[in-house]
Write a protein that holds these residues in place. Sequence first.
Motif, PDB file in Angstrom:
ATOM      1  N   THR A 149       1.246  -1.861  -7.249  1.00  0.00           N
ATOM      2  CA  THR A 149       0.602  -2.922  -6.486  1.00  0.00           C
ATOM      3  C   THR A 149       1.155  -2.934  -5.069  1.00  0.00           C
ATOM      4  O   THR A 149       0.410  -3.078  -4.105  1.00  0.00           O
ATOM      5  N   ALA A 150       2.469  -2.757  -4.966  1.00  0.00           N
ATOM      6  CA  ALA A 150       3.085  -2.711  -3.644  1.00  0.00           C
ATOM      7  C   ALA A 150       2.479  -1.565  -2.844  1.00  0.00           C
ATOM      8  O   ALA A 150       2.125  -1.715  -1.675  1.00  0.00           O
ATOM      9  N   GLY A 151       2.315  -0.419  -3.513  1.00  0.00           N
ATOM     10  CA  GLY A 151       1.723   0.747  -2.856  1.00  0.00           C
ATOM     11  C   GLY A 151       0.304   0.476  -2.423  1.00  0.00           C
ATOM     12  O   GLY A 151      -0.125   0.895  -1.346  1.00  0.00           O
ATOM     13  N   ALA A 152      -0.439  -0.261  -3.259  1.00  0.00           N
ATOM     14  CA  ALA A 152      -1.839  -0.532  -2.946  1.00  0.00           C
ATOM     15  C   ALA A 152      -1.964  -1.493  -1.762  1.00  0.00           C
ATOM     16  O   ALA A 152      -2.916  -1.433  -1.003  1.00  0.00           O
ATOM     17  N   LEU A 153      -0.966  -2.375  -1.622  1.00  0.00           N
ATOM     18  CA  LEU A 153      -1.026  -3.367  -0.539  1.00  0.00           C
ATOM     19  C   LEU A 153      -0.610  -2.785   0.815  1.00  0.00           C
ATOM     20  O   LEU A 153      -1.002  -3.282   1.855  1.00  0.00           O
TER      21      LEU A 153
END
Lengths: 301, 270
Positions: free
Chosen positions: A41-45
């Motif tokens: 999720t961090a990567g996606a954000l």
Amino acid sequence: MTQQGLTQRGTAQKSVQQEDMTKEGITGEALRSAPLRQRRTAGALLPWVTTPALVLVLVLAWHAYVERSGISAFILPPPAAVWDAWTGLIIATQTWRHTAATVYETLAGFFWASLIGVGLGVMIGRIRWLERVINPFVIATQVVPKVALVPLLIVWFGFGMPSKIVIAAIFAFFPILTNTVLGVKSLDPGHRDVMISLNASRLWVFRRLELPSAMPYILSGMEVGIVLGLIGAVVGEYLGGNTGLGYLLVARMNAYETDMLFAVIVHMTMVGFVFYFGIGAVRQLLIPWHESVASDHKTRS
Amino acid sequence: MPLVVDQSPSAATGIRLSAVEKWYGSAQQPVHALSATDLDIAAGELVVLLGPSGCGKTTLLRMLGGLIRPTHGDIAIGSRTLWSADQRDGTSMAELGLVFQEPNLFPWLTVAQNIALPLELRGVPAAERIRRAAELAALVGIQGFEQRWPRELSGGMRQRAAIARSLAHDPRILLMDEPFGALDAMTRDAMNLELQRIWMATGKTIVLVTHSITEAVFLADRIVLLSPRPGRIDWICPVEFARPRAIELQSEGAFQALASALRKRLQAMA
Ligand SMILES: Nc1ncnc2c1ncn2[C@@H]1O[C@H](COP(=O)(O)OP(=O)(O)O)[C@@H](O)[C@H]1O
Ligand SMILES: [Mg+2]
């Protein structure tokens, strides 16, 4: 199967199962997946932060360069001028008439390219001799510089929309065709064995195996195809007619309105993004099972 | 051992191979994969085909499964002939459930949809399919994972789902080609126990291919040892340990004696 039977069997099985759950790492996987998902999720954000930041840096550098170098606004207008031109552009009804024309041409061309590309691709992928017969022509259509055909197509189909639709279709056609052929051919022999062993009818084999298996390939072809179709439509508009974003671009160039030229380019980029994300949404809808769509990839053990 | 599927062991079906032979390749370069082979497999029996790689195990199993046609000879499933000319007998095919070395699950179907695929192809209504998929998922020990995509499962769980799928249409015969070959040793032991349990619960006829001597001795009622070039039956060996067999059996003297006798014969082939 009675409810009681189920419960009974459930308990009898528990010991065996717990044992091999740890062995197989099911519990391990569950433990691992929590932090993994967070990282994902961090990567996606991340792009939501970096993209505006990088755009801002680029615009500032552009602004600084124009200020320092004293370059003519005809060559490189300052970002503020482009911003003004762009806001002016998107509130003009004319712009949306041109946009609608280009979008229509692109979608219509894309539609025909998809219809013929997928249809022909399925046939070529399945019938070996047909592939041999058609392949040289397919390669020829790829090798010929497609822009060279544009004047000819305008001569044939006129200055109106039909010529632009044909051009968009020709540009979009090739990636859709080749990806469909690839998709049809890359059927997993193991999956085919499953269908044979189940004595599946041709219709079921198509519905449950051939179509879904080719779908990711077809959608990849469409993703490339729709953007190429947009390019085709715009190139067509450069050379003939008085509608569309391509026409708008050439008209601004002829009027030496460089800031407007930039504004039109920005606008066209937006349209391209809308198409690209549109196909992405279709992908999510049609192949939610595919790795390319998945939010949580898991490595094959 | 609780019974899980409403079916008596007498519902199983036997298999008879009469002079079954297989040649691959062209007329110029023929490959003799399996020489004329006779074999009777009784209803409800668990037969293991054991042999070094290239001895025709897969060839034999694929012929039994109706995937390839024998060059010569006949295969009977119960009282029906599997192949007549180049036509498969649909009724015989319906008696067979196949499990391959790869799980071969369809990635675009959920685990439940994969398990119920044989039922869907037979026109079973959705509600019944869901019920049956849940039952089968429980039988193979993957309950709770029915709504996942296959890629979300571990290798062992995928193979369990594949076994559940092969059981969905309630075939009387299960044909398995090195189903646990790709799994690590620990998972493999667990799967062998599970398979024994499923077999005892369902009373199916099982033909399982392996190149693991331990797996063969642990599971089999009878081991059919094959030798290569061309493939042929080398030895048929009954295995008489009481059931259900526990993993500890593998360290007992009688088990190891049989395993080493098999190993000797296999080494003699090389
Ligand atoms: N489709 C095929 N075409 C030609 N030769 C094959 C084919 N499949 C298997 N063979 C040959 O037949 C022999 C038996 O193969 P196989 O049944 O796969 O053995 P096993 O499963 O015991 O390893 C091998 O020599 C193999 O090379
Ligand atoms: Mg094999």
